[in-house]
Design an enzyme around this catalytic site. Structure first.
Site, PDB file in Angstrom:
ATOM      1  N   TRP A   2      65.555  -8.416 104.732  1.00  0.00           N
ATOM      2  CA  TRP A   2      66.208  -9.008 105.910  1.00  0.00           C
ATOM      3  C   TRP A   2      65.777  -8.297 107.180  1.00  0.00           C
ATOM      4  O   TRP A   2      65.534  -8.932 108.207  1.00  0.00           O
ATOM      5  CB  TRP A   2      67.732  -8.996 105.755  1.00  0.00           C
ATOM      6  CG  TRP A   2      68.190  -9.750 104.547  1.00  0.00           C
ATOM      7  CD1 TRP A   2      68.885  -9.259 103.478  1.00  0.00           C
ATOM      8  CD2 TRP A   2      67.963 -11.141 104.256  1.00  0.00           C
ATOM      9  NE1 TRP A   2      69.098 -10.257 102.561  1.00  0.00           N
ATOM     10  CE2 TRP A   2      68.550 -11.407 103.003  1.00  0.00           C
ATOM     11  CE3 TRP A   2      67.317 -12.189 104.927  1.00  0.00           C
ATOM     12  CZ2 TRP A   2      68.521 -12.677 102.405  1.00  0.00           C
ATOM     13  CZ3 TRP A   2      67.287 -13.450 104.339  1.00  0.00           C
ATOM     14  CH2 TRP A   2      67.879 -13.679 103.099  1.00  0.00           C
ATOM     15  N   LYS A  30      78.651 -13.933 102.902  1.00  0.00           N
ATOM     16  CA  LYS A  30      78.643 -12.723 102.080  1.00  0.00           C
ATOM     17  C   LYS A  30      80.044 -12.105 101.982  1.00  0.00           C
ATOM     18  O   LYS A  30      80.391 -11.556 100.963  1.00  0.00           O
ATOM     19  CB  LYS A  30      77.669 -11.685 102.630  1.00  0.00           C
ATOM     20  CG  LYS A  30      76.248 -12.193 102.819  1.00  0.00           C
ATOM     21  CD  LYS A  30      75.461 -12.254 101.528  1.00  0.00           C
ATOM     22  CE  LYS A  30      74.177 -13.057 101.620  1.00  0.00           C
ATOM     23  NZ  LYS A  30      73.317 -12.768 102.744  1.00  0.00           N
ATOM     24  N   ASP A  88      72.652  -6.365 112.148  1.00  0.00           N
ATOM     25  CA  ASP A  88      72.891  -7.439 111.182  1.00  0.00           C
ATOM     26  C   ASP A  88      73.855  -6.878 110.134  1.00  0.00           C
ATOM     27  O   ASP A  88      73.481  -6.056 109.309  1.00  0.00           O
ATOM     28  CB  ASP A  88      71.555  -7.852 110.545  1.00  0.00           C
ATOM     29  CG  ASP A  88      71.731  -8.843 109.397  1.00  0.00           C
ATOM     30  OD1 ASP A  88      72.876  -9.259 109.122  1.00  0.00           O
ATOM     31  OD2 ASP A  88      70.705  -9.192 108.771  1.00  0.00           O
TER      32      ASP A  88
HETATM   33  C1  LIG Z   1      71.970 -13.069 103.361  1.00  0.00           C
HETATM   34  C2  LIG Z   1      71.529 -12.219 104.477  1.00  0.00           C
HETATM   35  C3  LIG Z   1      70.831 -12.732 105.583  1.00  0.00           C
HETATM   36  C4  LIG Z   1      70.442 -14.179 105.686  1.00  0.00           C
HETATM   37  O1  LIG Z   1      71.531 -14.953 105.994  1.00  0.00           O
HETATM   38  P1  LIG Z   1      71.418 -16.537 106.184  1.00  0.00           P
HETATM   39  O2  LIG Z   1      72.777 -16.865 106.675  1.00  0.00           O
HETATM   40  O3  LIG Z   1      71.071 -17.121 104.860  1.00  0.00           O
HETATM   41  O4  LIG Z   1      70.367 -16.821 107.192  1.00  0.00           O
HETATM   42  C5  LIG Z   1      70.495 -11.872 106.599  1.00  0.00           C
HETATM   43  N1  LIG Z   1      70.809 -10.564 106.535  1.00  0.00           N
HETATM   44  C6  LIG Z   1      71.461 -10.029 105.489  1.00  0.00           C
HETATM   45  C7  LIG Z   1      71.785  -8.581 105.488  1.00  0.00           C
HETATM   46  C8  LIG Z   1      71.845 -10.837 104.426  1.00  0.00           C
HETATM   47  O5  LIG Z   1      72.493 -10.312 103.381  1.00  0.00           O
END
Ligand SMILES: *Cc1c(COP(=O)(O)O)cnc(C)c1O
Length: 358
Positions: free
Chosen positions: A103, A194, A170
């Site tokens: 990511w 998540k 993020d």
């Molecule tokens: C799952 C995830 C993403 C991607 O998220 P989407 O909503 O599918 O674009 C980005 N960063 C992290 C840390 C993730 O776990």
């Protein structure tokens, strides 16, 4: 229905009571005899949902004045680009990134379209099995970006990096799992699926005074100020994921908030990691001082026993512990909604496996 223990990495487990309430609202929302998903997003009933969801984020994370909470679309994957677009200067733009996995790498790829990216630290040399600690953040970049929890590798910043420059994080896979100091950040973003709700909305917490300084002509939908001006309702918001996120945040509040869930999360992680370290048939993937409390990655010490272990956990109604293809082995995601009793079920299977095959 027999219970299934859901260790999926995402979309992932939500509290049972949240799923029940969400199902009810799809049939009949607020006794309107209308479904949540067929009423106007401008109706009083939905505006209340949006306001409540934003207020709960502020309350649960102690968001200080000067920050705005938005529920947008595009996933965290759009957040990679949007964060750079709103914070990197058009003239001589530059940013520092810490590369801790898939990511983080994707965030770097998007930011490179807009300026000069300095990857100040990376754990790629050991397949991202640790969190780098040896780096300095330059003071002449537009911002620092990192990923607080690396969902795929099972690593997590134990201490969140701070910097003199604006910090963008993020937090998709560990938001609301532990206490944070929002004031340390310029921008926090997180895909809902998540630790908060179903896929389809992304939470942004942004420090308003830092916006509008890039000198760029930002497309309307990608400009945070567009959404701030319209209270996160510039266009039709994803009503269902926002509603379910609101229910999860209410659930968390009723439980006692982030400090309470943090203690439970610590206990869950300790239970599972202790077993991994104790049990001769398992080995952890992430380095100990970098271990994630959300995604626990481990492998068998004897790979030949994989069919036997797979059969045992499947027989115990455990679901979703196959590791990501880039790491292999197993990954047990133990997000907020996973009760410690379910972690114990997995630990019991691991013990039984050792008794049979060690
Ligand atoms: C799952 C995830 C993403 C991607 O998220 P989407 O909503 O599918 O674009 C980005 N960063 C992290 C840390 C993730 O776990």
């Amino acid at each position: 229905m027999s219970k299934v223990y859901n260790f999926s990495a995402g979309p992932c487990i939500l509290p049972q009571e949240v799923i029940k309430k969400a199902a009810d609202a799809v049939l009949n929302f607020n006794n309107l005899n209308l479904s949540l998903i067929e009423i106007s997003h401008r109706s009083k009933d939905f505006v209340e949902v949006m306001e409540n969801a934003r207020a709960l984020v502020k309350e649960l994370l102690n968001v200080p004045d000067g920050y705005q909470v938005l529920f947008l679309q595009g996933g965290a994957s759009l957040g990679f680009y949007m964060s750079a677009l709103n914070f990197m200067k058009k003239e001589n733009g530059s940013a520092a990134y810490i590369n801790t996995g898939v990511w983080a790498s994707k965030a770097i790829k998007e930011a490179k379209r807009l300026g000069d990216i300095n990857v100040i630290a990376s754990s790629e040399d050991k397949n991202f099995s640790y969190i780098p600690t040896d780096y300095t953040v330059p003071t002449d970049v537009d911002y620092l970006h990192y990923t607080s929890n690396n969902t795929i590798y099972g690593t997590q910043f134990q201490e969140l990096p701070k910097a003199e420059v604006p910090v963008i994080c993020d937090m998709s896979s560990d938001i609301f799992s532990r206490e944070i100091n929002v004031a340390d950040f310029a921008l926090i973003y997180a895909g809902a699926q998540k630790n908060m709700g179903p896929a389809g909305t992304t939470l942004y917490i942004v420090k308003e005074e830092l916006l509008g300084k890039t000198g760029r002509d930002i497309p309307t939908m990608l400009d945070f100020t567009t959404h701030i001006k319209k209270d996160s309702m510039f266009n039709t918001p994803p009503v269902f994921p926002i509603y379910v996120s609101m229910l999860t945040l209410e659930w968390l509040k009723n439980l006692g908030g982030v400090s309470v869930i943090e203690k439970i999360n610590n206990q869950k992680a300790a239970l599972l990691y202790n077993e991994i370290d104790r049990n001769s048939l398992f080995k952890g993937v992430a380095e100990k001082d970098s271990r994630s409390k959300m995604n626990v990655t481990f492998v068998l010490t004897n790979e030949a026993l994989q069919p036997q272990f797979d059969e045992m956990w499947q027989a115990a109604n455990i679901s979703g512990i196959k590791g990501h293809r880039s790491v292999g082995g197993y990954r047990a995601s133990i997000y907020n909604a996973m009760p410690i009793e379910s972690v114990q079920v997995l630990v019991d299977v691991m013990k039984e496996f050792e008794q049979k095959y060690a």
